[in-house]
Design a protein around this motif. Structure first.
Motif, short mmCIF file in Angstrom:
data_model
loop_
_atom_site.label_atom_id
_atom_site.label_comp_id
_atom_site.label_asym_id
_atom_site.label_seq_id
_atom_site.Cartn_x
_atom_site.Cartn_y
_atom_site.Cartn_z
N UNK A 108 -43.74 -24.07 -53.90
CA UNK A 108 -44.20 -22.93 -54.70
C UNK A 108 -43.40 -21.67 -54.36
N UNK A 109 -42.08 -21.88 -54.27
CA UNK A 109 -41.14 -20.80 -53.98
C UNK A 109 -40.00 -20.84 -54.98
N UNK A 110 -39.41 -19.68 -55.32
CA UNK A 110 -38.23 -19.70 -56.19
C UNK A 110 -37.04 -20.30 -55.45
N UNK A 111 -36.13 -20.88 -56.19
CA UNK A 111 -34.90 -21.38 -55.57
C UNK A 111 -34.05 -20.21 -55.09
N UNK A 112 -33.11 -20.49 -54.21
CA UNK A 112 -32.26 -19.42 -53.69
C UNK A 112 -31.39 -18.81 -54.79
N UNK A 113 -31.03 -19.62 -55.78
CA UNK A 113 -30.24 -19.10 -56.89
C UNK A 113 -31.07 -18.14 -57.73
N UNK A 114 -32.31 -18.51 -58.02
CA UNK A 114 -33.19 -17.62 -58.77
C UNK A 114 -33.43 -16.32 -58.02
N UNK A 115 -33.56 -16.42 -56.73
CA UNK A 115 -33.94 -15.27 -55.91
C UNK A 115 -32.78 -14.30 -55.66
N UNK A 116 -31.59 -14.85 -55.37
CA UNK A 116 -30.49 -13.99 -54.90
C UNK A 116 -29.22 -14.06 -55.74
N UNK A 117 -28.99 -15.17 -56.42
CA UNK A 117 -27.67 -15.38 -57.03
C UNK A 117 -27.78 -15.89 -58.47
N UNK A 118 -28.61 -15.28 -59.27
CA UNK A 118 -28.87 -15.79 -60.62
C UNK A 118 -27.63 -15.80 -61.50
N UNK A 119 -26.63 -14.96 -61.19
CA UNK A 119 -25.41 -14.90 -61.99
C UNK A 119 -24.28 -15.76 -61.43
N UNK A 120 -24.57 -16.59 -60.43
CA UNK A 120 -23.53 -17.42 -59.83
C UNK A 120 -23.13 -18.56 -60.77
N UNK A 121 -21.84 -18.72 -60.98
CA UNK A 121 -21.33 -19.76 -61.86
C UNK A 121 -21.05 -21.03 -61.05
N UNK A 122 -22.13 -21.72 -60.75
CA UNK A 122 -22.04 -22.93 -59.95
C UNK A 122 -23.43 -23.32 -59.50
N UNK A 123 -23.51 -24.26 -58.58
CA UNK A 123 -24.79 -24.75 -58.09
C UNK A 123 -24.97 -24.38 -56.63
N UNK A 124 -26.19 -23.98 -56.27
CA UNK A 124 -26.52 -23.62 -54.89
C UNK A 124 -27.65 -24.49 -54.38
N UNK A 125 -27.56 -24.89 -53.13
CA UNK A 125 -28.58 -25.73 -52.50
C UNK A 125 -29.01 -25.12 -51.17
N UNK A 126 -30.31 -24.85 -51.03
CA UNK A 126 -30.82 -24.42 -49.73
C UNK A 126 -30.65 -25.54 -48.72
N UNK A 127 -30.41 -25.19 -47.48
CA UNK A 127 -30.22 -26.19 -46.42
C UNK A 127 -31.24 -25.95 -45.32
N UNK A 128 -32.07 -26.95 -45.05
CA UNK A 128 -33.09 -26.78 -44.02
C UNK A 128 -34.20 -25.87 -44.51
#
Length: 305
Positions: free
Chosen positions: A249-269
Motif C-alpha cells: 500500500x505504497x507508491x512505487x519509487x517511480x511514482x514517488x520520485x521519478x515520474x518523468x524517467x524514460x525507463x524502468x525503476x525497481x526498488x531494491x530491498x
C-alpha cells in the motif's frame, strides 16, 4: 597470528518482504563487502574498531568477555555496542571456545562500501563472525539480528542466487545471471539508508494479499532470470513494482520520485531507501544527477561476476 575473513555485500532484486513468507527471491552479491581482522589481545576483553570505506572510524569500543557471557546491556546511547554484544553472546552460546580459550582480541572491521549505502553492514559482519567462530551464519542471524537470510547467502556466494525459506530453512540455488544488456542497468543511491528492521515490522503490519502474491512474484522472478532482451526484463521489473505496491500500500519509487524517467525503476530491498535499479535505452547518469542523486553505479562496477 592475524586471521582475516571476508563477506560479500548484497542487493535483493526480487522478492523483497515476501521472501519472509516463502517467496523465491533473486539476489546478487556485490563487488563491495566487509573484512573482519582478528588478532590476539589480552585482559579478557575485545578491543573492537570498525572502519568505514573512507578509513574513518564509525565504531570503537572495548568489550569485556564478561559482558559477552552475561549479555550485558548498556543504555540506549550504546545501540551499536548492545547489538554487537548480542551477536557475540549468541555466538558464545554456539561455540564458547572463542571466549574460554582466549586471553583477549584486537578486532577490526573494514567496509569496502560507504556504510550509509546499506549493502549489508550487518549481514557481512554476522557472516564474518560465523566464519571466525566456525558456526552456522543463518542460525546466528536468526538468534541475533533476524531477517530472511538471503543476505547471508549473498555473503557466502560469488554468483547470483535464488533464495527461498522452506519450513523456515534456507534453500539456495546459484544462478548464472549474465544477460547481454547489463550495460543498460544502473544502481542509484537514494541518499538515505532504510532501516530494514523497521521496514519488516511495517510489512507485517500490513500483510495484505500475501498468499496470492507469492506465486505471482515467483513467476515474475522466473521471467526476470530468463529475459533475453531488455524490454522483456524491464516489463517484468515493472510488474514486480506494481504487485509490491499493492501489497505494501505504497507508491512505487517511480511514482514517488521519478515520474518523468524514460525507463524502468525497481526498488531494491526495503522500499524508501538505499538503492534502486534502473534500466533504460540511454545512460541515465545526467538525469539522476539533475535530480540531486549523485551516486549512480553501472552494473559492471556493482555486481560480482
Amino acid at each position: 597470528m592475524k586471521k582475516t575473513f571476508y563477506s560479500n555485500g548484497k542487493l535483493l532484486i526480487t522478492g523483497e518482504y515476501l521472501v519472509l513468507d516463502g517467496a523465491k527471491a533473486f539476489a546478487l552479491p556485490t563487488k563491495f563487502g566487509q573484512n573482519l581482522n582478528i588478532e590476539e589481545g589480552n585482559g579478557q576483553k575485545i578491543h573492537w574498531t570498525s572502519y568505514d570505506s573512507d578509513g574513518s572510524i564509525w565504531f570503537e569500543e572495548t568489550i569485556p568477555f564478561a559482558s559477552i557471557i552475561n549479555k550485558e546491556r548498556f543504555d540506549d546511547l550504546y545501540t551499536i555496542k548492545n547489538t554487537l554484544i548480542e551477536i557475540l553472546h549468541e555466538g558464545y552460546l554456539f561455540n564458547s571456545n572463542f571466549i574460554t580459550e582466549a586471553n583477549g582480541y584486537v578486532v577490526t572491521t573494514e567496509l569496502t562500501f560507504p556504510k550509509k549505502w546499506g549493502l549489508g553492514t550487518s549481514s557481512t559482519l554476522i557472516n564474518n563472525i560465523a566464519q571466525w567462530l566456525q558456526i552456522d551464519a543463518y542460525e546466528l542471524l536468526k538468534k541475533s539480528f533476524g531477517g530472511s537470510g538471503y543476505d547471508i547467502a549473498c555473503a557466502q556466494n560469488n554468483s547470483g542466487i535464488i533464495y527461498q525459506l522452506v519450513n523456515e530453512k534456507p534453500l539456495i540455488e546459484t544462478v548464472n545471471f549474465q544477460p547481454v544488456f547489463t550495460d543498460k542497468i544502473f544502481f542509484i543511491y537514494l541518499n538515505k539508508k532504510q532501516n530494514s528492521k523497521n521496514a519488516i515490522t511495517s510489512y507485517f503490519g500490513k500483510h495484505n494479499y500475501i498468499e496470492k502474491s507469492i506465486p505471482i512474484i515467483d513467476s515474475i522472478t522466473k521471467k526476470i532470470l530468463e529475459a533475453a532482451e531488455p524490454r522483456e526484463f524491464a516489463l517484468a521489473l515493472q510488474q514486480h513494482e506494481i504487485e509490491l505496491s499493492n501489497v505494501l500500500e505504497l507508491p512505487t519509487v517511480k511514482e514517488l520520485l521519478f515520474s518523468d524517467f524514460k525507463g524502468t525503476l525497481k526498488s531494491l530491498g526495503a522500499w524508501g531507501g538505499d538503492f534502486v535499479m534502473s534500466i533504460s535505452k540511454e545512460n541515465p547518469t545526467e538525469y539522476f544527477k539533475q535530480k540531486g542523486f549523485d551516486t549512480i553505479i553501472p552494473y559492471k562496477d556493482m555486481i560480482l561476476v
